[in-house]
Every structure is written in structure tokens, then in C-alpha cells.
Design a protein around this motif. Structure first.
Motif, PDB file in Angstrom:
ATOM      1  N   GLY A   1      35.339  65.309  15.244  1.00 53.18           N
ATOM      2  CA  GLY A   1      34.846  66.468  16.127  1.00 53.18           C
ATOM      3  C   GLY A   1      35.622  67.584  16.068  1.00 53.18           C
ATOM      4  N   GLU A   2      37.087  67.549  16.004  1.00 49.43           N
ATOM      5  CA  GLU A   2      37.862  68.577  15.731  1.00 49.43           C
ATOM      6  C   GLU A   2      37.468  69.696  14.593  1.00 49.43           C
ATOM      7  N   PHE A   3      36.757  68.926  13.423  1.00 52.89           N
ATOM      8  CA  PHE A   3      36.455  69.763  12.457  1.00 52.89           C
ATOM      9  C   PHE A   3      34.932  69.922  12.424  1.00 52.89           C
ATOM     10  N   GLY A   4      34.136  69.636  13.503  1.00 52.01           N
ATOM     11  CA  GLY A   4      32.906  70.011  13.849  1.00 52.01           C
ATOM     12  C   GLY A   4      31.892  68.971  12.924  1.00 52.01           C
ATOM     13  N   MET A   5      32.114  67.732  13.243  1.00 54.67           N
ATOM     14  CA  MET A   5      31.464  66.832  12.379  1.00 54.67           C
ATOM     15  C   MET A   5      31.288  65.426  13.238  1.00 54.67           C
ATOM     16  N   LYS A   6      30.198  64.956  13.266  1.00 56.43           N
ATOM     17  CA  LYS A   6      29.862  63.520  13.708  1.00 56.43           C
ATOM     18  C   LYS A   6      30.076  62.382  12.648  1.00 56.43           C
TER      19      LYS A   6
END
Length: 326
Positions: free
Chosen positions: A193-198
Motif C-alpha cells: 500500500g505504501e507504494f500504491g499496490m494491492k
């Protein structure tokens, strides 16, 4: 090291990824309190055992642009280092800037000095790498996988296998509690989540990108070829990989594509028998490479499902062998 430098950045063990990320992002604001270190006293991050720093490839063209910028404006953001042995300092963040300064024969470079344990230093280095806007998708995926490995205390292959299992369990609507604890799963979700991923998209879209042929992926990890060129080489016939890896050193994407095109025009004159031999080589070598990779994964070898598949493979091999007597 004087106290005024040790307090410049407050990285502590067991901090969350969000905290480490915020502290690394704040380096630029610390420029006024940076200490001018001798360029010759600095070395790349030294880590024990299987721990490896994330940045291995340095694009020559981007390095030239950075050198031009440093020549005109100086180093605008201090590098982050930790004290090493023999009075030296190890780079945690900013190796490109340091390499450029070294190439330009600069005497000093602004730096923030911070004591860090190996695991914390590697986490900070990985996060700094991930915050680089020019990072490639392969580098990003590898760095995130390394962060997960550090936080979960598993090697990269074990993390990949667990992530695939979780994804499959979700698809089937099964519980994943036997794969990761709730705390471990929360760690995975937090880091991604910190790097915009799921989790689902990382497993579906990113992990497959790390399935380059083993020798090509090793070349990327060892800084011998750019990730972009590695993907291009991986698309070529198997028997050309080693030659292209050697020839691709220092080439741009466009130069590599031109090289491949010239080699393809030459290879188009090969005879039908040569093509047949090449096809046989591709098939057998791919099988051997995959078997070698599987043999390294003891957890997979011990799996009852995998053992059942190995029995099926054995039967298929027996059938292939019987064709010679047909």
C-alpha cells in the motif's frame, strides 16, 4: 561521530515502512545540516551474507545528465551514509550522486551520517530506491519483494510462493490463515500500500515480470544489463541469450533493437535442419533450467501436490524415451 550528525535523521529499528519512507523523503530538507564528507572516504553499502543492496544498474545516459546537473548546480540533496570500518562511510542512499562526484573528481559531497544496523540500513536503502522516480518496474518489484523478505524473515522465493498461494486461496474463497498470520498479512498489505499496490495486482502483474530466464535475471541483478534490455533479450530465441547479454553491455534500447534486427537478418538464412536442431535445444534447455530452479526450493519439493506432479513428469519422460524404440 559527533552527536550533531547522529541526530540528523532518526531511523530506528522496527519502524514502520511509512515512518522510514517519510524520513528518507525528508533528506532534502536536511541539506543545511549536512556534513561535507571526502568523496574518497565513501564506499557502497557493505552487507553480510545474502543481504544485497538494491541499486545495481546505473544507466550511462542518466548518469551523464546527473553529472551535468552536478557540474552546474552542485549536489542539491545530501546522500545518506553510515559509519563503516577504517574510517570509511557506507552509502545507504545517493550512490548515483556519489559516483558522479567521483567521476567529476569532486573532493567532497554533502552527507547525513547515521548509525544503522545491517537490516535497517538495507530497508532504508530499498525504500530510497523505491522513491526514485526513474526506477524501472523490475527494480521496483525486486525491491518490494526484498522488503517483504526482510519484514517476514523469509527468502524471496518463499515470499513469492506464499503470495501466489494467498492469491489462489482468495480466488477459491478459502482462508489464507495457514499461509500467513493476520499480522504477517497486514505487513504485506502495508508495504504494498505504501507504494500504491494491492496484493492481487502485485501477484498477477509484477511477480511474473521476475520470471525472466535465470541467466538474464542474474545479469540484471548484477548490473550487467538494464532491466529494459533484459526484457527485450528474454523475448529472443533461447540460444541467443548469452551472446546478446554480452553484446548488450552499455547499449541503449534502440541500439540493442538494431543489433537484434541485424542478427535476425543473418539468421534467416539458416537451413531447415538448423531450425529443427535449435527447436530441440530450446525445449530441452528450458526444461533443464526449470528443473534446476525447482530443485533449489526444498519447500516446494516436499509438497505432496508437487510430488504427485513429479510422478506424472516421470511417466511422461518414460513415454518420450519409448519413442526411440518406436
Amino acid at each position: 561521530m559527533p552527536d550533531m550528525f547522529s541526530s540528523a535523521i532518526t531511523v530506528q529499528e522496527n519502524e514502520t515502512i511509512a515512518q522510514l519512507k517519510a524520513e528518507i523523503e525528508g533528506l532534502k530538507s536536511l541539506a543545511s545540516s549536512a556534513f561535507e564528507l571526502s568523496v574518497s572516504s565513501i564506499i557502497p553499502l557493505q552487507l553480510p551474507g545474502s543481504l544485497k543492496q538494491p541499486r545495481l544498474y546505473f544507466d550511462p545516459q542518466k548518469m551523464d545528465r546527473l553529472k551535468d546537473s552536478i557540474n552546474k548546480h552542485g549536489v542539491l540533496e545530501p546522500i545518506l551514509v553510515r559509519p563503516g570500518i577504517d574510517g570509511r562511510y557506507e552509502i545507504i542512499s545517493g550512490e548515483r550522486r556519489w559516483r558522479c562526484c567521483s567521476s567529476l573528481k569532486k573532493q567532497t559531497i554533502p552527507a547525513i551520517v547515521r548509525e544503522m544496523e545491517d537490516s535497517t540500513a538495507l530497508e532504508a536503502a530499498l525504500i530510497a530506491h523505491l522513491l526514485n522516480e526513474e526506477i524501472t518496474v523490475i527494480e521496483q518489484s525486486e525491491s518490494i519483494l526484498s522488503l517483504l523478505s526482510l519484514r517476514l524473515n523469509l527468502n524471496s522465493e518463499e515470499v513469492k510462493n506464499c503470495l501466489y498461494q494467498i492469491k489462489n486461496a482468495e480466488v477459491r474463497g478459502n482462508e489464507n490463515s495457514r499461509i500467513f498470520t493476520q499480522e504477517e498479512l497486514s505487513t504485506v498489505v502495508e508495504i504494498l500500500g505504501e507504494f500504491g499496490m494491492k496484493l492481487s495486482s502485485f501477484v498477477s502483474n509484477r511477480l511474473p515480470m521476475l520470471n525472466l530466464a535465470p541467466n538474464i535475471l542474474d545479469a540484471v541483478r548484477n548490473g550487467l544489463v538494464s532491466p529494459t534490455n533484459a526484457v527485450i533479450i528474454n523475448r529472443q530465441p533461447f540460444d541467443r541469450h548469452d551472446i546478446l547479454l554480452e553484446d548488450a553491455k552499455g547499449l541503449t534500447k534502440q541500439e540493442l533493437m538494431a543489433l537484434i534486427k541485424s542478427k535476425s537478418s543473418i539468421s534467416s538464412t539458416t537451413t531447415a535442419s538448423s531450425v529443427k536442431t535449435f527447436t530441440e535445444l530450446v525445449i530441452t534447455d528450458r526444461v533443464l533450467e526449470r528443473i534446476k530452479a525447482i530443485k533449489k526450493n526444498k519447500k516446494l519439493l516436499d509438497s505432496p501436490k508437487a510430488q504427485k506432479r513429479f510422478v506424472q513428469i516421470e511417466r511422461l519422460l518414460e513415454e518420450i524415451e519409448s519413442l526411440s524404440s518406436g
